[in-house]
Design a protein around this motif. Sequence first.
Motif, PDB file in Angstrom:
ATOM      1  N   MET A  82       0.856  -1.185   0.000  1.00 53.92           N
ATOM      2  CA  MET A  82       0.000   0.000   0.000  1.00 53.92           C
ATOM      3  C   MET A  82       0.903   1.249   0.000  1.00 53.92           C
ATOM      4  O   MET A  82       1.909   1.294   0.689  1.00 53.92           O
ATOM      5  N   LYS A  83       0.500   2.232  -0.751  1.00 56.70           N
ATOM      6  CA  LYS A  83       1.290   3.451  -0.903  1.00 56.70           C
ATOM      7  C   LYS A  83       1.088   4.382   0.295  1.00 56.70           C
ATOM      8  O   LYS A  83       0.001   4.439   0.868  1.00 56.70           O
ATOM      9  N   ILE A  84       2.132   5.129   0.638  1.00 61.62           N
ATOM     10  CA  ILE A  84       2.111   6.021   1.800  1.00 61.62           C
ATOM     11  C   ILE A  84       0.943   7.015   1.737  1.00 61.62           C
ATOM     12  O   ILE A  84       0.228   7.172   2.731  1.00 61.62           O
ATOM     13  N   PRO A  85       0.702   7.692   0.599  1.00 57.47           N
ATOM     14  CA  PRO A  85      -0.430   8.622   0.570  1.00 57.47           C
ATOM     15  C   PRO A  85      -1.770   7.934   0.865  1.00 57.47           C
ATOM     16  O   PRO A  85      -2.621   8.500   1.562  1.00 57.47           O
ATOM     17  N   ASN A  86      -1.936   6.713   0.381  1.00 55.99           N
ATOM     18  CA  ASN A  86      -3.187   5.991   0.645  1.00 55.99           C
ATOM     19  C   ASN A  86      -3.299   5.579   2.109  1.00 55.99           C
ATOM     20  O   ASN A  86      -4.401   5.545   2.669  1.00 55.99           O
ATOM     21  N   ILE A  87      -2.183   5.291   2.739  1.00 48.34           N
ATOM     22  CA  ILE A  87      -2.183   4.979   4.177  1.00 48.34           C
ATOM     23  C   ILE A  87      -2.626   6.218   4.959  1.00 48.34           C
ATOM     24  O   ILE A  87      -3.444   6.130   5.878  1.00 48.34           O
ATOM     25  N   LEU A  88      -2.094   7.383   4.580  1.00 47.39           N
ATOM     26  CA  LEU A  88      -2.473   8.632   5.262  1.00 47.39           C
ATOM     27  C   LEU A  88      -3.950   8.949   5.065  1.00 47.39           C
ATOM     28  O   LEU A  88      -4.631   9.388   5.995  1.00 47.39           O
ATOM     29  N   THR A  89      -4.457   8.725   3.859  1.00 49.54           N
ATOM     30  CA  THR A  89      -5.874   8.961   3.600  1.00 49.54           C
ATOM     31  C   THR A  89      -6.724   7.998   4.417  1.00 49.54           C
ATOM     32  O   THR A  89      -7.735   8.395   5.001  1.00 49.54           O
ATOM     33  N   PHE A 101      -3.920  17.901   8.385  1.00 54.93           N
ATOM     34  CA  PHE A 101      -2.517  17.806   7.992  1.00 54.93           C
ATOM     35  C   PHE A 101      -2.292  16.590   7.096  1.00 54.93           C
ATOM     36  O   PHE A 101      -1.567  16.675   6.102  1.00 54.93           O
ATOM     37  N   THR A 102      -2.925  15.468   7.423  1.00 53.04           N
ATOM     38  CA  THR A 102      -2.753  14.281   6.575  1.00 53.04           C
ATOM     39  C   THR A 102      -3.359  14.520   5.191  1.00 53.04           C
ATOM     40  O   THR A 102      -2.881  13.958   4.214  1.00 53.04           O
ATOM     41  N   ASP A 103      -4.389  15.364   5.122  1.00 56.43           N
ATOM     42  CA  ASP A 103      -4.970  15.701   3.818  1.00 56.43           C
ATOM     43  C   ASP A 103      -3.937  16.416   2.957  1.00 56.43           C
ATOM     44  O   ASP A 103      -3.744  16.081   1.786  1.00 56.43           O
ATOM     45  N   TRP A 104      -3.259  17.387   3.543  1.00 53.38           N
ATOM     46  CA  TRP A 104      -2.222  18.091   2.799  1.00 53.38           C
ATOM     47  C   TRP A 104      -1.059  17.153   2.487  1.00 53.38           C
ATOM     48  O   TRP A 104      -0.565  17.100   1.358  1.00 53.38           O
ATOM     49  N   LEU A 105      -0.624  16.382   3.505  1.00 49.38           N
ATOM     50  CA  LEU A 105       0.555  15.538   3.370  1.00 49.38           C
ATOM     51  C   LEU A 105       0.353  14.430   2.341  1.00 49.38           C
ATOM     52  O   LEU A 105       1.263  14.153   1.552  1.00 49.38           O
ATOM     53  N   ASP A 106      -0.824  13.814   2.303  1.00 52.49           N
ATOM     54  CA  ASP A 106      -0.997  12.720   1.342  1.00 52.49           C
ATOM     55  C   ASP A 106      -0.922  13.239  -0.095  1.00 52.49           C
ATOM     56  O   ASP A 106      -0.337  12.598  -0.958  1.00 52.49           O
ATOM     57  N   GLY A 107      -1.478  14.431  -0.346  1.00 49.90           N
ATOM     58  CA  GLY A 107      -1.370  15.010  -1.679  1.00 49.90           C
ATOM     59  C   GLY A 107       0.056  15.368  -2.044  1.00 49.90           C
ATOM     60  O   GLY A 107       0.527  15.105  -3.150  1.00 49.90           O
ATOM     61  N   TYR A 108       0.752  15.958  -1.075  1.00 49.00           N
ATOM     62  CA  TYR A 108       2.148  16.336  -1.291  1.00 49.00           C
ATOM     63  C   TYR A 108       2.990  15.097  -1.596  1.00 49.00           C
ATOM     64  O   TYR A 108       3.764  15.073  -2.557  1.00 49.00           O
ATOM     65  N   LEU A 109       2.843  14.067  -0.773  1.00 47.34           N
ATOM     66  CA  LEU A 109       3.648  12.849  -0.964  1.00 47.34           C
ATOM     67  C   LEU A 109       3.274  12.111  -2.244  1.00 47.34           C
ATOM     68  O   LEU A 109       4.150  11.540  -2.911  1.00 47.34           O
ATOM     69  N   ALA A 110       2.001  12.120  -2.594  1.00 46.07           N
ATOM     70  CA  ALA A 110       1.589  11.456  -3.837  1.00 46.07           C
ATOM     71  C   ALA A 110       2.298  12.096  -5.027  1.00 46.07           C
ATOM     72  O   ALA A 110       2.779  11.389  -5.929  1.00 46.07           O
ATOM     73  N   ARG A 111       2.392  13.426  -5.016  1.00 51.60           N
ATOM     74  CA  ARG A 111       3.090  14.117  -6.113  1.00 51.60           C
ATOM     75  C   ARG A 111       4.603  13.939  -5.995  1.00 51.60           C
ATOM     76  O   ARG A 111       5.279  13.632  -6.979  1.00 51.60           O
TER      77      ARG A 111
END
Length: 182
Positions: free
Chosen positions: A1-8, A42-52
């Motif tokens: 599982m990808k980190i952004p999806n874990i955060l979401t 914060f996880t909303d911002w972070l998951d988008g940032y990390l996905a990119r």
Amino acid sequence: MKIPNILTSLRIVLIPVFVLVYYLPYNWAPLATGCVFAVAGFTDWLDGYLARRLNQSSPFGAFLDPVADKLMVAISLALLVESYETAWITIPAVVIIGREIVISALREWMAELGQRASVAVSYIGKVKTALQMLAIMLMIVSEPFSQISWAGIVALYLAALLTIWSMFQYLRAAWPALSEEM
């Protein structure tokens, strides 16, 4: 599982925690609830940032992220409507939740037509989301109708106005496809 999806996914898991803490009968509960909301934001911002940044965007993440956001906002607004017990809070909450339902349905329909890009997230939508999150945070951590909550109420009304404006922008962008189908 990808980190952004874990955060979401974490953001979705935080929703029942958020609700539980909101109802705790302790004077520290509003601040703790605000902290849970802040972590979710914060996880909303972070998951988008990390996905990119990590090139980990995925169709699943593109589906799950807005679902998590809309769940957190709708549940937060529902709790605030209960706490404030006035139409002055219910009206902007209903406008915001109603718009989210309309735009989610519009995006899904436009995606089926292969025109999802015409209703992509706009700058106005991002400002609306930021104001909405600020409003919710200020209203959660303070007593209803205190000075801090009034700042949240003003931000909530500004977010509701931007909500209406952005909804009309999305509908206008989708109008050619909508009018073809009528």
